[in-house]
Scaffold this active site. Structure first.
Site, PDB file in Angstrom:
ATOM      1  CE  LYS A  54      -3.977  -2.244   2.148  1.00 32.57           C
ATOM      2  NZ  LYS A  54      -4.640  -2.668   3.382  1.00 32.57           N
ATOM      3  CD  GLN A  98      -3.852  -4.259   6.518  1.00 31.00           C
ATOM      4  OE1 GLN A  98      -3.923  -3.239   5.831  1.00 31.00           O
ATOM      5  NE2 GLN A  98      -4.250  -5.428   6.067  1.00 31.00           N
ATOM      6  CG  ASP A 121     -10.162   0.102   5.014  1.00 29.89           C
ATOM      7  OD1 ASP A 121      -9.967  -0.425   3.907  1.00 29.89           O
ATOM      8  OD2 ASP A 121      -9.433  -0.063   6.000  1.00 29.89           O
TER       9      ASP A 121
HETATM   10  N1  GUN Z   1      -7.317  -6.585   6.184  1.00 31.19           N
HETATM   11  C1  GUN Z   1      -7.712  -7.368   5.155  1.00 31.19           C
HETATM   12  N2  GUN Z   1      -8.380  -6.643   4.235  1.00 31.19           N
HETATM   13  C2  GUN Z   1      -8.408  -5.373   4.701  1.00 31.19           C
HETATM   14  C3  GUN Z   1      -8.945  -4.166   4.188  1.00 31.19           C
HETATM   15  O1  GUN Z   1      -9.557  -4.097   3.122  1.00 31.19           O
HETATM   16  N3  GUN Z   1      -8.761  -3.062   4.956  1.00 31.19           N
HETATM   17  C4  GUN Z   1      -8.113  -3.115   6.144  1.00 31.19           C
HETATM   18  N4  GUN Z   1      -7.994  -1.978   6.836  1.00 31.19           N
HETATM   19  N5  GUN Z   1      -7.590  -4.211   6.653  1.00 31.19           N
HETATM   20  C5  GUN Z   1      -7.747  -5.330   5.924  1.00 31.19           C
END
Ligand code: GUN
Length: 300
Positions: A54, A98, A121
């Site tokens: 990311k 996350q 998100d």
């Molecule tokens: N962990 C697995 N998928 C995601 C996601 O789309 N966003 C976040 N913040 N954590 C994750």
């Protein structure tokens, strides 16, 4: 019929390219650089890989990336204090915490502490409610990526029968909301659904988001249907050598590709779209924050 393979890798690269162009324009015309803060608590290896990608892709599209790595013992109060700081920071347009968080942290409390307009998100309760009621929202990245691929393939989705297998808050439920907004007839199926094969066979659009390797065989797929496979499952692959593994989706690709009209592969389908949509959401959040028009074709 042999399906068209929807190339998520190429699609995601195109989205990142369009985001990058708009970032250049934002800088040139308004002196603004979008910023994304990613918070990782603990040392979960998969999360570390995601967070690194990311950060790298954020920089590649010309945005500012702010990485906050906290140790596994971080208290709720410390995490909430960091989120408060990021909420107030004008250089930060998007905040992502996350998941999963270590067990001692309350996931909903933490997510709902993020300013909804920075919640790239789309997990904040206010964005969930806004999506469900048809108001302007931040939309979860994976379902947004699926929607973009579906719109690209079909044009209009109006009137199509869509079946979403899986009812998670991250994928299944928001995916169903997005399909409903595009006027599909939507069914959410799950582990307690009776006669799941028959339900799946009704689908013009079949979205699999259960996290069970290859659980949907080709004969559950209606001839000519579009299959979106959200699953990313690592399974043993002894044929590649001792201890080797490979990635598979929730759909048995080899049989489904013979019946579907279009299908996303794993890897290289939905996966790459998630980060591309995260960057698109960050750009959207930045435009909204500055009262500028939203980026075209990059929102729901
Ligand atoms: N962990 C697995 N998928 C995601 C996601 O789309 N966003 C976040 N913040 N954590 C994750």
């Amino acid at each position: 019929m042999t399906a068209r393979i929807i190339d998520g890798k190429a699609f995601a690269a195109d989205i990142r390219g369009r985001v990058a162009e708009q970032v250049v324009a934002l800088k040139a015309d308004h002196g603004i650089t979008p910023g994304l803060a990613v918070v990782l608590v603990g040392e979960d290896p998969a999360s570390q890989v995601y967070v690194r990608s990311k950060g790298r892709m954020t920089v590649e599209v010309g945005m500012n990336s702010y990485s906050h790595r906290l140790d596994a013992g971080t208290s709720q109060q410390e995490l909430l204090a960091l989120i408060e700081d990021l909420n107030r920071d004008p250089a930060v347009h998007g905040i992502l915490v996350q998941l999963p968080l270590p067990d001692h942290l309350d996931e909903s409390l933490v997510i709902n502490a993020i300013a909804p307009e920075k919640d790239v998100d789309g997990f904040h309760i206010s964005n969930v409610g806004r999506l469900a009621t048809g108001q302007k929202a931040m939309v979860p990245c994976t379902p947004l990526g699926c929607l973009m691929m579906l719109r690209d393939h079909h044009g209009s989705l109006s009137g199509l029968d869509a079946v979403v297998v899986g009812r998670s808050n991250i994928v299944g439920k928001p995916m169903a909301q997005l399909l409903l907004r595009d006027s599909c007839t939507v069914t959410i199926a799950h582990s307690r659904t009776r006669d799941l094969p028959a339900v799946c066979r009704r689908a013009d659009i079949l979205v699999a988001a259960v996290g069970r390797p290859e659980m949907i065989p080709g004969d559950w797929v209606k001839e000519g249907a579009t299959v979106i496979d959200v699953g990313i499952n690592r399974i043993p692959a002894p044929e590649r050598g001792e201890g080797k593994t490979r990635l598979v989706g929730d759909v048995d690709f080899a049989s489904a590709v013979e019946r579907a009209g279009a299908i996303t592969p794993v890897p290289g389908g939905v996966g790459p779209m998630t980060i591309a949509c995260l960057l698109a959401n960050t750009l959207t959040a930045c435009c909204r924050e500055n009262g500028l028009p939203e980026p075209e074709g990059l929102t729901a």
